[in-house]
Design a protein around this motif. Structure first.
Motif, PDB file in Angstrom:
ATOM      1  N   GLN A 184       0.829  -1.202   0.000  1.00 13.70           N
ATOM      2  CA  GLN A 184       0.000   0.000   0.000  1.00 13.70           C
ATOM      3  C   GLN A 184       0.869   1.259   0.000  1.00 13.70           C
ATOM      4  O   GLN A 184       0.555   2.236  -0.693  1.00 13.70           O
ATOM      5  N   ASP A 185       1.955   1.229   0.758  1.00 11.08           N
ATOM      6  CA  ASP A 185       2.860   2.378   0.793  1.00 11.08           C
ATOM      7  C   ASP A 185       3.508   2.601  -0.570  1.00 11.08           C
ATOM      8  O   ASP A 185       3.627   3.748  -1.031  1.00 11.08           O
ATOM      9  N   GLU A 187       2.312   1.702  -3.491  1.00  9.84           N
ATOM     10  CA  GLU A 187       1.274   2.168  -4.418  1.00  9.84           C
ATOM     11  C   GLU A 187       1.010   3.658  -4.223  1.00  9.84           C
ATOM     12  O   GLU A 187       0.816   4.406  -5.197  1.00  9.84           O
ATOM     13  N   ARG A 188       1.008   4.102  -2.975  1.00  7.33           N
ATOM     14  CA  ARG A 188       0.790   5.535  -2.740  1.00  7.33           C
ATOM     15  C   ARG A 188       1.979   6.353  -3.245  1.00  7.33           C
ATOM     16  O   ARG A 188       1.802   7.436  -3.800  1.00  7.33           O
ATOM     17  N   THR A 189       3.195   5.834  -3.065  1.00  2.00           N
ATOM     18  CA  THR A 189       4.364   6.523  -3.605  1.00  2.00           C
ATOM     19  C   THR A 189       4.266   6.632  -5.120  1.00  2.00           C
ATOM     20  O   THR A 189       4.618   7.664  -5.706  1.00  2.00           O
ATOM     21  N   ARG A 191       1.549   6.887  -6.852  1.00  2.00           N
ATOM     22  CA  ARG A 191       0.583   7.944  -7.162  1.00  2.00           C
ATOM     23  C   ARG A 191       1.198   9.326  -6.973  1.00  2.00           C
ATOM     24  O   ARG A 191       0.944  10.250  -7.762  1.00  2.00           O
TER      25      ARG A 191
END
Length: 293
Positions: A184-185, A187-189, A191
């Motif tokens: 999740q981390d 994937e956010r990076t 984005r």
């Protein structure tokens, strides 16, 4: 002849009693103190907790000098802050040895980019094994806008074009973890990096323990019509995983982040957050920092 008029003898001062003597001393002391100005007298401030940067470690001979260069930049940004290095494995000093040499307070700042096993288990266990320290574990370096800035900078250095094109795309290569929060981390990076690149697609990929691989991500982007694909390296230093991911790139392959100025600022930001939060993993820590980043 008129006799001179005799002058009265000089009167000798009467001896001071105990009360008079104390009053005289107090008066003179008060007068002297009244002429003295104290400019900002304070007790010496206690030393700040040591920033312990925790690197994974690598057999690649370039890894240790790269991490040391990053910490030199951190020291230059915050003179007077004690900064030490510890490795989880493969390189010295090991984290356990570094902690054994310290006393007082310490903040462990992982040079890692997601909440994988090392951050959530290994680092707290290392602190538990050093009961002589008052310590806490900071958040990993990702996700954060400063990380996206560093990734963008390394992409530009590798020749990634400045302007957006429908043909360009990026694979964000990370180490990988079985922990869902780590993915999740990442994937956010991805984005955050996409936003910094003006909307250019950024697909996360992993060197191990998670999917997709870098090769699979490249195939997926190619199938979407992107034929100018770069690989962004979400690694602190050169190593087996970083090299493997770069070798798979069909276009520009960014170097590991190393001593990029934005990464050095992010290390200090995580340190400050950990000091201000109740614990190093407090979700409110993202709102607690007061330093400019």
């Amino acid at each position: 002849m008129t006799a001179p008029i005799p002058h009265p003898p000089s009167a000798s001062p009467a001896p001071l009693g105990a009360g008079d003597l104390a009053a005289e001393i107090s008066a003179q002391l008060g007068a002297r103190l009244g002429r003295v100005r104290l400019h900002g007298f304070r007790r010496p401030a206690p030393p700040p907790p040591t920033l312990v940067a925790v690197a994974h470690g690598s057999r690649d001979p370039r890894a240790l000098p790269t991490v040391r260069a990053l910490l030199d930049r951190v020291r230059a940004l915050r003179p007077g802050l004690p900064v030490r290095l510890g490795h989880i494995e493969l390189n010295r000093p090991l984290l356990t040895d570094t902690l054994a040499e310290l006393d007082g307070g310490a903040v462990l700042v992982p040079l890692l980019f997601g909440r994988g096993h090392h951050v959530t288990h290994d680092l707290p266990a290392a602190l538990a094994g050093a009961p002589h320290l008052t310590g806490r574990v900071a958040e990993p370096l990702g996700p954060h806008t400063l990380l996206a800035e560093a990734l963008h900078g390394r992409l530009l250095e590798a020749g990634f074009p400045q302007g957006r094109s429908p043909r360009t795309a990026v694979v964000l290569a990370a180490a990988g973890s079985r922990a869902p929060r780590s993915a999740q981390d990442t994937e956010r990076t991805a984005r955050l990096l996409s936003a910094r690149l003006g909307g250019t697609p950024v697909l996360p990929a992993y060197a191990s323990a998670a999917a997709p691989t870098v090769v699979d991500a490249i195939h997926a982007l190619t199938a979407r019509g992107h034929d100018r694909i770069a690989v962004a390296s979400c690694f602190t230093a050169p190593g087996l995983f970083a090299t493997r991911c770069a070798d798979a790139a069909p276009g520009p392959a960014a170097a590991p982040l190393g001593d990029h100025p934005a990464l050095a600022r992010l290390v200090l930001h995580r340190y400050d957050q950990a000091l201000l939060a109740r614990t190093g993993s407090d979700p409110e820590s993202a709102r607690a920092a007061t330093v400019a980043v």
